[in-house]
Design a protein around this motif. Structure first.
Motif, PDB file in Angstrom:
ATOM      1  N   ALA A 149       0.821  -1.207   0.000  1.00 11.58           N
ATOM      2  CA  ALA A 149       0.000   0.000   0.000  1.00 11.58           C
ATOM      3  C   ALA A 149       0.858   1.262   0.000  1.00 11.58           C
ATOM      4  CB  ALA A 149      -0.933   0.001   1.210  1.00 11.58           C
ATOM      5  N   LEU A 150       2.125   1.147   0.428  1.00 10.51           N
ATOM      6  CA  LEU A 150       3.039   2.289   0.403  1.00 10.51           C
ATOM      7  C   LEU A 150       3.962   2.151  -0.802  1.00 10.51           C
ATOM      8  CD1 LEU A 150       4.274   4.840   1.636  1.00 10.51           C
ATOM      9  CD2 LEU A 150       5.731   3.362   3.042  1.00 10.51           C
ATOM     10  N   LYS A 151       3.873   3.113  -1.715  1.00  6.23           N
ATOM     11  CA  LYS A 151       4.738   3.102  -2.883  1.00  6.23           C
ATOM     12  C   LYS A 151       6.164   3.391  -2.455  1.00  6.23           C
ATOM     13  CE  LYS A 151       5.050   4.858  -7.613  1.00  6.23           C
ATOM     14  NZ  LYS A 151       4.480   5.773  -8.623  1.00  6.23           N
ATOM     15  N   ARG A 152       7.111   2.663  -3.009  1.00 10.77           N
ATOM     16  CA  ARG A 152       8.505   2.850  -2.638  1.00 10.77           C
ATOM     17  C   ARG A 152       9.374   3.084  -3.867  1.00 10.77           C
ATOM     18  NH1 ARG A 152       7.724  -2.552  -1.134  1.00 10.77           N
ATOM     19  NH2 ARG A 152       6.063  -1.615   0.123  1.00 10.77           N
ATOM     20  N   ASP A 153      10.536   3.744  -3.609  1.00 15.96           N
ATOM     21  CA  ASP A 153      11.453   4.074  -4.693  1.00 15.96           C
ATOM     22  C   ASP A 153      12.628   3.109  -4.756  1.00 15.96           C
ATOM     23  OD1 ASP A 153      10.420   6.878  -5.609  1.00 15.96           O
ATOM     24  OD2 ASP A 153      10.473   6.987  -3.423  1.00 15.96           O
ATOM     25  N   MET A 154      12.903   2.431  -3.642  1.00 16.69           N
ATOM     26  CA  MET A 154      14.046   1.521  -3.590  1.00 16.69           C
ATOM     27  C   MET A 154      13.746   0.425  -2.585  1.00 16.69           C
ATOM     28  SD  MET A 154      18.060   2.591  -3.146  1.00 16.69           S
ATOM     29  CE  MET A 154      19.349   1.470  -3.723  1.00 16.69           C
ATOM     30  N   GLU A 155      14.082  -0.811  -2.954  1.00 17.47           N
ATOM     31  CA  GLU A 155      13.849  -1.962  -2.074  1.00 17.47           C
ATOM     32  C   GLU A 155      15.170  -2.684  -1.822  1.00 17.47           C
ATOM     33  OE1 GLU A 155       9.313  -3.394  -3.094  1.00 17.47           O
ATOM     34  OE2 GLU A 155      10.957  -4.213  -4.318  1.00 17.47           O
ATOM     35  N   LEU A 156      15.467  -2.913  -0.551  1.00 13.12           N
ATOM     36  CA  LEU A 156      16.664  -3.624  -0.143  1.00 13.12           C
ATOM     37  C   LEU A 156      16.251  -4.832   0.686  1.00 13.12           C
ATOM     38  CD1 LEU A 156      18.749  -0.530   1.074  1.00 13.12           C
ATOM     39  CD2 LEU A 156      18.791  -1.578  -1.198  1.00 13.12           C
ATOM     40  N   VAL A 157      16.767  -5.983   0.352  1.00  9.69           N
ATOM     41  CA  VAL A 157      16.473  -7.208   1.102  1.00  9.69           C
ATOM     42  C   VAL A 157      17.708  -7.604   1.905  1.00  9.69           C
ATOM     43  CG1 VAL A 157      16.159  -9.708   0.874  1.00  9.69           C
ATOM     44  CG2 VAL A 157      14.641  -8.152  -0.327  1.00  9.69           C
ATOM     45  N   VAL A 158      17.502  -7.892   3.185  1.00 10.54           N
ATOM     46  CA  VAL A 158      18.575  -8.348   4.062  1.00 10.54           C
ATOM     47  C   VAL A 158      18.373  -9.838   4.326  1.00 10.54           C
ATOM     48  CG1 VAL A 158      19.768  -8.030   6.256  1.00 10.54           C
ATOM     49  CG2 VAL A 158      18.687  -6.072   5.126  1.00 10.54           C
ATOM     50  N   MET A 159      19.441 -10.625   4.157  1.00  7.54           N
ATOM     51  CA  MET A 159      19.394 -12.063   4.402  1.00  7.54           C
ATOM     52  C   MET A 159      20.569 -12.457   5.291  1.00  7.54           C
ATOM     53  SD  MET A 159      18.588 -13.408   0.525  1.00  7.54           S
ATOM     54  CE  MET A 159      18.358 -15.099   1.064  1.00  7.54           C
ATOM     55  N   ASP A 160      20.333 -13.408   6.203  1.00  7.34           N
ATOM     56  CA  ASP A 160      21.443 -13.914   6.998  1.00  7.34           C
ATOM     57  C   ASP A 160      21.822 -15.304   6.505  1.00  7.34           C
ATOM     58  OD1 ASP A 160      19.530 -15.623   8.004  1.00  7.34           O
ATOM     59  OD2 ASP A 160      19.487 -14.731  10.011  1.00  7.34           O
ATOM     60  N   GLY A 161      22.636 -16.011   7.275  1.00  3.79           N
ATOM     61  CA  GLY A 161      23.152 -17.305   6.839  1.00  3.79           C
ATOM     62  C   GLY A 161      22.091 -18.360   6.635  1.00  3.79           C
ATOM     63  N   ARG A 162      20.885 -18.143   7.166  1.00  5.14           N
ATOM     64  CA  ARG A 162      19.797 -19.111   6.971  1.00  5.14           C
ATOM     65  C   ARG A 162      19.197 -19.007   5.574  1.00  5.14           C
ATOM     66  NH1 ARG A 162      16.293 -17.286  11.999  1.00  5.14           N
ATOM     67  NH2 ARG A 162      16.912 -15.284  11.082  1.00  5.14           N
ATOM     68  N   LYS A 163      19.504 -17.924   4.882  1.00  6.52           N
ATOM     69  CA  LYS A 163      19.013 -17.662   3.530  1.00  6.52           C
ATOM     70  C   LYS A 163      17.500 -17.857   3.434  1.00  6.52           C
ATOM     71  CE  LYS A 163      23.414 -18.370   1.231  1.00  6.52           C
ATOM     72  NZ  LYS A 163      24.241 -18.651   2.418  1.00  6.52           N
ATOM     73  N   THR A 164      17.045 -18.732   2.549  1.00  2.13           N
ATOM     74  CA  THR A 164      15.598 -18.924   2.364  1.00  2.13           C
ATOM     75  C   THR A 164      15.109 -20.231   2.973  1.00  2.13           C
ATOM     76  OG1 THR A 164      15.987 -19.893   0.176  1.00  2.13           O
ATOM     77  CG2 THR A 164      15.525 -17.528   0.271  1.00  2.13           C
ATOM     78  N   GLY A 165      15.932 -20.830   3.843  1.00  2.00           N
ATOM     79  CA  GLY A 165      15.507 -22.048   4.520  1.00  2.00           C
ATOM     80  C   GLY A 165      15.179 -23.162   3.551  1.00  2.00           C
ATOM     81  N   ASN A 166      14.034 -23.822   3.767  1.00  2.00           N
ATOM     82  CA  ASN A 166      13.643 -24.928   2.887  1.00  2.00           C
ATOM     83  C   ASN A 166      12.990 -24.443   1.592  1.00  2.00           C
ATOM     84  OD1 ASN A 166      11.096 -24.115   3.728  1.00  2.00           O
ATOM     85  ND2 ASN A 166      10.675 -25.932   4.950  1.00  2.00           N
ATOM     86  N   GLY A 167      12.843 -23.110   1.465  1.00  2.00           N
ATOM     87  CA  GLY A 167      12.325 -22.543   0.220  1.00  2.00           C
ATOM     88  C   GLY A 167      10.821 -22.497   0.110  1.00  2.00           C
ATOM     89  N   TRP A 168      10.093 -22.936   1.152  1.00  2.00           N
ATOM     90  CA  TRP A 168       8.640 -22.955   1.100  1.00  2.00           C
ATOM     91  C   TRP A 168       8.050 -21.714   1.759  1.00  2.00           C
ATOM     92  CZ3 TRP A 168       5.723 -26.406  -1.544  1.00  2.00           C
ATOM     93  CH2 TRP A 168       6.327 -27.599  -1.946  1.00  2.00           C
ATOM     94  N   LEU A 169       6.853 -21.353   1.309  1.00  4.81           N
ATOM     95  CA  LEU A 169       6.120 -20.251   1.921  1.00  4.81           C
ATOM     96  C   LEU A 169       5.573 -20.676   3.287  1.00  4.81           C
ATOM     97  CD1 LEU A 169       4.025 -18.957  -1.126  1.00  4.81           C
ATOM     98  CD2 LEU A 169       6.087 -17.907  -0.173  1.00  4.81           C
ATOM     99  N   LEU A 170       5.176 -19.670   4.065  1.00  2.20           N
ATOM    100  CA  LEU A 170       4.534 -19.922   5.356  1.00  2.20           C
ATOM    101  C   LEU A 170       3.275 -20.762   5.180  1.00  2.20           C
ATOM    102  CD1 LEU A 170       4.797 -16.312   6.787  1.00  2.20           C
ATOM    103  CD2 LEU A 170       5.915 -18.304   7.768  1.00  2.20           C
ATOM    104  N   PRO A 171       2.926 -21.592   6.146  1.00  2.00           N
ATOM    105  CA  PRO A 171       3.669 -21.934   7.361  1.00  2.00           C
ATOM    106  C   PRO A 171       4.596 -23.128   7.184  1.00  2.00           C
ATOM    107  CG  PRO A 171       1.508 -22.906   7.481  1.00  2.00           C
ATOM    108  CD  PRO A 171       1.564 -22.162   6.167  1.00  2.00           C
ATOM    109  N   MET A 172       4.629 -23.697   5.996  1.00  6.42           N
ATOM    110  CA  MET A 172       5.482 -24.853   5.746  1.00  6.42           C
ATOM    111  C   MET A 172       6.962 -24.467   5.770  1.00  6.42           C
ATOM    112  SD  MET A 172       5.061 -27.501   2.593  1.00  6.42           S
ATOM    113  CE  MET A 172       6.155 -28.896   2.349  1.00  6.42           C
ATOM    114  N   GLY A 173       7.218 -23.228   5.378  1.00  8.89           N
ATOM    115  CA  GLY A 173       8.578 -22.710   5.385  1.00  8.89           C
ATOM    116  C   GLY A 173       8.595 -21.309   5.955  1.00  8.89           C
ATOM    117  N   PRO A 174       9.754 -20.637   5.929  1.00  7.28           N
ATOM    118  CA  PRO A 174       9.886 -19.319   6.537  1.00  7.28           C
ATOM    119  C   PRO A 174       9.582 -18.141   5.615  1.00  7.28           C
ATOM    120  CG  PRO A 174      12.036 -20.071   5.859  1.00  7.28           C
ATOM    121  CD  PRO A 174      11.066 -21.160   5.477  1.00  7.28           C
TER     122      PRO A 174
END
Length: 327
Positions: A149-174
């Motif tokens: 709902a809030l328009k943005r000009d720049m998007e930054l994603v922060v990831m730690d060593g867990r990365k994307t886990g098992n790769g599944w969406l909630l609730p099966m994954g993170p």
């Protein structure tokens, strides 16, 4: 289950499919214009992630606020205020506000940043408040990548060593959104001190962030500091998204820990949670226990260290939008 795998995760597959359908329809409504995005008179930078849990966004927000202020821009920080119980919104957070009312991270951001920090569960309303009332040129959003709902000009994603886990969406994954989302953001920041990240396919520029510790500060009297060699065998506690990362950092500084106590992210601490004797905690936890911590409680402030090329990318985007001179 999310990071090491477990057969029972397949029992959650129907709920993951439902989550995928609902979130996908919501994105489609925004892309089609049926649901409107709110635009504010400021350059909006969202610092978020595609997974749940703390990945190190707060140090990035602080580093951005410091850099942008040094460029002569009026900067504001916007947060949902997770766990806040404020009777009104939008609310400007001050260093004297209790964390129970405004949230732990917003209070930390207010203490450390020196710029206006506003909490509001309706982010578009909070962003408008920062732009109109505080005349902010740039608004840095702590989380909110999925708040379309809030328009943005720049998007930054922060990831730690867990990365994307098992790769599944909630609730099966993170994951809040699929890995495909990484292809659409402006940069991916890896909170990885020991190893360079595996290259992700077809994503924007990637940067490695390290957390540089300052001197330890006393929870009751932050003006009192000490170094790592002042401790004998302290107990460590952490109520953050990845406590193990904090404990590993303390060990890497040569501190022999007596015990490590992990709590859930945004844990509401009580006096009984704090051991007697030497105690080391995160800065995020310190803002919640200041009122009842004993005199031998200490916290470790950290700063995000990012490559000059990251700040050059931010500068170029701001210059392209007319907020800074090119070069």
């Amino acid at each position: 289950m999310w990071y090491q795998g477990h057969p029972l995760q397949w029992l959650l597959l129907p709920f993951t499919i439902l989550f995928w359908l609902v979130s996908g329809i919501r994105r489609l409504l925004f892309r089609s214009g049926i649901k409107k995005q709110h635009n504010v008179d400021a350059f909006v930078i969202v610092v978020g992630n595609i997974s749940v849990g703390g990945n190190g966004k707060t140090p990035v927000v602080l580093a951005l606020a410091e850099y942008l202020t040094a460029q002569g821009l009026n900067v504001g920080i916007l947060s949902r205020g997770y766990g806040a119980t404020s009777p009104y919104y939008p609310r400007v957070v001050t260093a004297n506000d209790p964390a129970s009312e405004v949230g732990d991270e917003p209070r930390l951001l207010s203490i450390r940043s020196g710029v206006p920090v506003v909490i509001d569960p309706v982010r578009s309303r909070g962003a408008t408040f920062l732009a109109d009332k505080h005349h902010c040129d740039v608004i840095v959003c702590d989380d909110g990548l999925q708040h379309y709902a809030l328009k943005r000009d720049m998007e930054l994603v922060v990831m730690d060593g867990r990365k994307t886990g098992n790769g599944w969406l909630l609730p099966m994954g993170p994951l809040r959104e699929g890995r495909w989302r990484l292809k659409t953001v402006d940069a991916v920041i890896h909170n990885s001190q020991l190893n360079r990240p595996d290259k992700l396919k077809s994503v924007p520029p990637e940067f490695v962030m390290s957390l540089v510790p300052r001197d330890f500060r006393n929870v009751r009297d932050p003006a009192t500091t000490c170094t790592a060699d002042a401790f004998t065998q302290p107990d460590a506690l952490a109520g953050i998204g990845n406590p193990a990362r904090f404990f590993a950092q303390l060990s890497s500084m040569g501190i022999a820990l007596s015990s490590c106590q992990s709590f859930g992210d945004h844990h509401h601490f009580s006096r009984s949670d704090i051991p007697e004797g030497e105690v080391i905690m995160t800065e995020k936890d310190a803002v919640k226990v200041h009122a009842f911590a004993h005199d031998n409680c200490w916290y470790l402030p950290v700063d995000a260290k990012l490559a000059d090329s990251f700040y050059q990318l931010v500068h170029e985007r701001l210059a392209r939008a007319g907020y800074l001179k090119k070069g």
